[in-house]
Design a protein around this motif. Structure first.
Motif, PDB file in Angstrom:
ATOM      1  N   UNK A  59      46.336  41.615  31.545  1.00  0.00           N
ATOM      2  CA  UNK A  59      45.546  40.403  31.344  1.00  0.00           C
ATOM      3  C   UNK A  59      45.079  39.920  32.717  1.00  0.00           C
ATOM      4  N   UNK A  60      43.799  39.717  32.889  1.00  0.00           N
ATOM      5  CA  UNK A  60      43.229  39.259  34.154  1.00  0.00           C
ATOM      6  C   UNK A  60      42.481  37.951  33.924  1.00  0.00           C
ATOM      7  N   UNK A  61      42.693  36.993  34.811  1.00  0.00           N
ATOM      8  CA  UNK A  61      41.961  35.725  34.724  1.00  0.00           C
ATOM      9  C   UNK A  61      41.877  35.104  36.103  1.00  0.00           C
ATOM     10  N   UNK A  62      41.069  34.059  36.215  1.00  0.00           N
ATOM     11  CA  UNK A  62      40.837  33.380  37.479  1.00  0.00           C
ATOM     12  C   UNK A  62      41.102  31.891  37.301  1.00  0.00           C
ATOM     13  N   UNK A  63      41.763  31.295  38.292  1.00  0.00           N
ATOM     14  CA  UNK A  63      41.924  29.836  38.322  1.00  0.00           C
ATOM     15  C   UNK A  63      41.429  29.321  39.663  1.00  0.00           C
ATOM     16  N   UNK A  64      40.885  28.117  39.650  1.00  0.00           N
ATOM     17  CA  UNK A  64      40.485  27.484  40.913  1.00  0.00           C
ATOM     18  C   UNK A  64      41.647  26.744  41.554  1.00  0.00           C
ATOM     19  N   UNK A  65      42.702  26.508  40.785  1.00  0.00           N
ATOM     20  CA  UNK A  65      43.924  25.910  41.321  1.00  0.00           C
ATOM     21  C   UNK A  65      44.779  27.024  41.927  1.00  0.00           C
ATOM     22  N   UNK A  66      44.996  26.978  43.240  1.00  0.00           N
ATOM     23  CA  UNK A  66      45.713  28.038  43.946  1.00  0.00           C
ATOM     24  C   UNK A  66      47.192  28.074  43.596  1.00  0.00           C
ATOM     25  N   UNK A  67      47.708  27.032  42.951  1.00  0.00           N
ATOM     26  CA  UNK A  67      49.140  26.977  42.642  1.00  0.00           C
ATOM     27  C   UNK A  67      49.449  27.364  41.199  1.00  0.00           C
TER      28      UNK A  67
END
Length: 434
Positions: A59-67
């Motif tokens: 599963x691959x995803x992106x978040x703008x929250x680095x934490x």
């Protein structure tokens, strides 16, 4: 199916396929525009899934929250997560652009042909995926050179209507072309499909994005679209293989070294030598630049790779080869060394997913004997592998938003032909050569 009816149907379908089509596609449509949102958020975006070894999914995803954590909770009942996995993260910078936090988490072991519900990062929306079957039949959706135009959206809508198990993409995904935010918008565009069925991709020329002395090639592609290269003993994300149901699929790199002294060539020899045609009677191969192409566009660009690698594919008894790059559709007979050959592979060019560059309208005339059908239209293909010996291929042009089945044919696997005994000997001989 009754044998006589089956043979009659196959004969009619083959006869219906003509060498060329007079259909002319309308011009390219506009690019899709996405609203800009710069807010930091732990919610997952650009979610897509891929096969990651037997009974496992990445599963691959992106978040703008680095934490945000790289955890995936999952189970077979909605909102009832009985398992949890922890993954890895990466990110990259590209001139003035900084990516979000890119998460890659492998879940499993999973049951075959089963619906799973999952949540990324401990919050946000619930997603749903279906694992592929463990045996035939299995259906692959195939479309390359997608981009982010209204034609792309039409192609994706038609693929969504197909009851497919795995999507195969032979290169040129986002057409970001150095504009890194377009990787983010592409992820948003394909998420509804790519979060629900595994997308298996290889690179094209639009993924290179190298800047001499400043940026290496494929930085964004390798960071965002991690494929099971380690699981298939490859040293590069640009080439790998995987097994699903009774199919062995090899994804090759047209833009990394492929001569006989290269890592990719040595890996391909080793990979093909381990294929068990009793367990995986079908072999598919994908790469970006076509070897067999009668379109005026990109003539001869695949010749060097073909010279190096086609003998290996021929010796291994590869059944079907898919390529992109040329923005049109073309299907060949079984072919090898530039000539029709009953023991060669069927080559299909399908670089017509919807890119912003438009279609390659002009074909060479007269067409060679091995070219069966060719048409400059946007569309997608479906390969329904019915059993160990027979598969049904169909190509669906978009045709002003209606998926018209324009080309179709039954394909018989080489695993049940007299070719294979000969090829086993040839492959062993080639593997013993220095």
């Amino acid at each position: 199916m009754n044998l006589k009816l089956f043979l009659l149907t196959a004969a009619v379908l083959v006869a219906a396929s003509c060498a060329t089509s007079d259909y002319v596609r309308p011009p390219p449509r506009k690019a899709i525009h996405f609203p800009w949102d710069a807010k930091a958020s732990p919610d997952p975006t650009q979610v897509h899934i891929s096969l990651a070894g037997p009974k496992h999914m990445r599963i691959t995803w992106v978040t703008t929250d680095k934490h945000s954590p790289s955890t995936v909770e999952y189970g077979t009942s909605s909102n009832n997560y009985t398992s949890k996995a922890e993954g890895e993260t990466t990110s990259y910078t590209y001139l003035l652009y900084s990516s979000g936090k890119i998460h890659h988490t492998v879940i499993g072991p999973l049951e075959d042909n089963t619906i799973y519900f999952y949540r990324c990062g401990g919050q946000g929306p619930q997603f749903q995926l279906k694992t592929p079957p463990s045996q035939f039949p299995i259906t692959f959706a195939v479309a390359g050179d997608l981009g982010q135009t209204e034609w792309t959206k039409s192609t994706l809508d038609h693929i969504d209507q197909c009851k497919y198990d795995v999507h195969l993409l032979p290169g040129d995904l986002s057409y970001a072309d150095y504009m890194q935010k377009k990787w983010d918008t592409f992820g948003e565009l394909v998420q509804p499909l790519a979060s629900a069925r595994p997308w298996m991709v290889t690179q094209g020329n639009h993924e290179k994005e190298n800047i001499p002395l400043l940026k290496d090639s494929f930085v964004a592609y390798n960071s965002r679209w991690k494929m099971p290269y380690e699981e298939s003993n490859s040293v590069s994300n640009l080439y790998y293989s995987f097994d699903v149901a009774g199919v062995h699929t090899v994804m090759l790199g047209s833009y990394t070294d492929y001569d006989q002294s290269s890592d990719q060539y040595r890996w391909l020899k080793a990979d093909l030598s381990k294929v068990d045609r009793e367990r995986t009677p079908w072999i598919l191969v994908l790469f970006h630049v076509p070897w067999y192409n009668t379109n005026e566009a990109h003539q001869g660009e695949g010749d060097e790779m073909m010279s190096a690698m086609e003998p290996l594919l021929y010796a291994a008894g590869v059944d079907v080869v898919f390529a992109g790059h040329v923005h049109a559709y073309e299907r060949s007979k079984r072919v090898f060394n530039g000539k029709s050959d009953p023991c060669g592979a069927v080559h299909i060019t399908i670089g017509d997913g919807g890119n912003r560059e438009g279609l390659a309208h002009w074909y060479k005339k007269p067409h060679p004997d091995w070219s069966v059908f060719r048409e400059a239209s946007f569309g997608h293909g479906e390969l329904n592998i019915v059993n160990s010996s027979h598969a049904f291929w169909s190509w669906h042009r978009n045709d002003d938003d209606e998926p018209v089945k324009s080309d179709q044919v039954w394909i018989t696997s080489l695993s049940g032909s007299g070719c294979l005994a000969k090829k086993d000997y040839e492959l062993r001989k080639m593997l013993l050569e220095p």
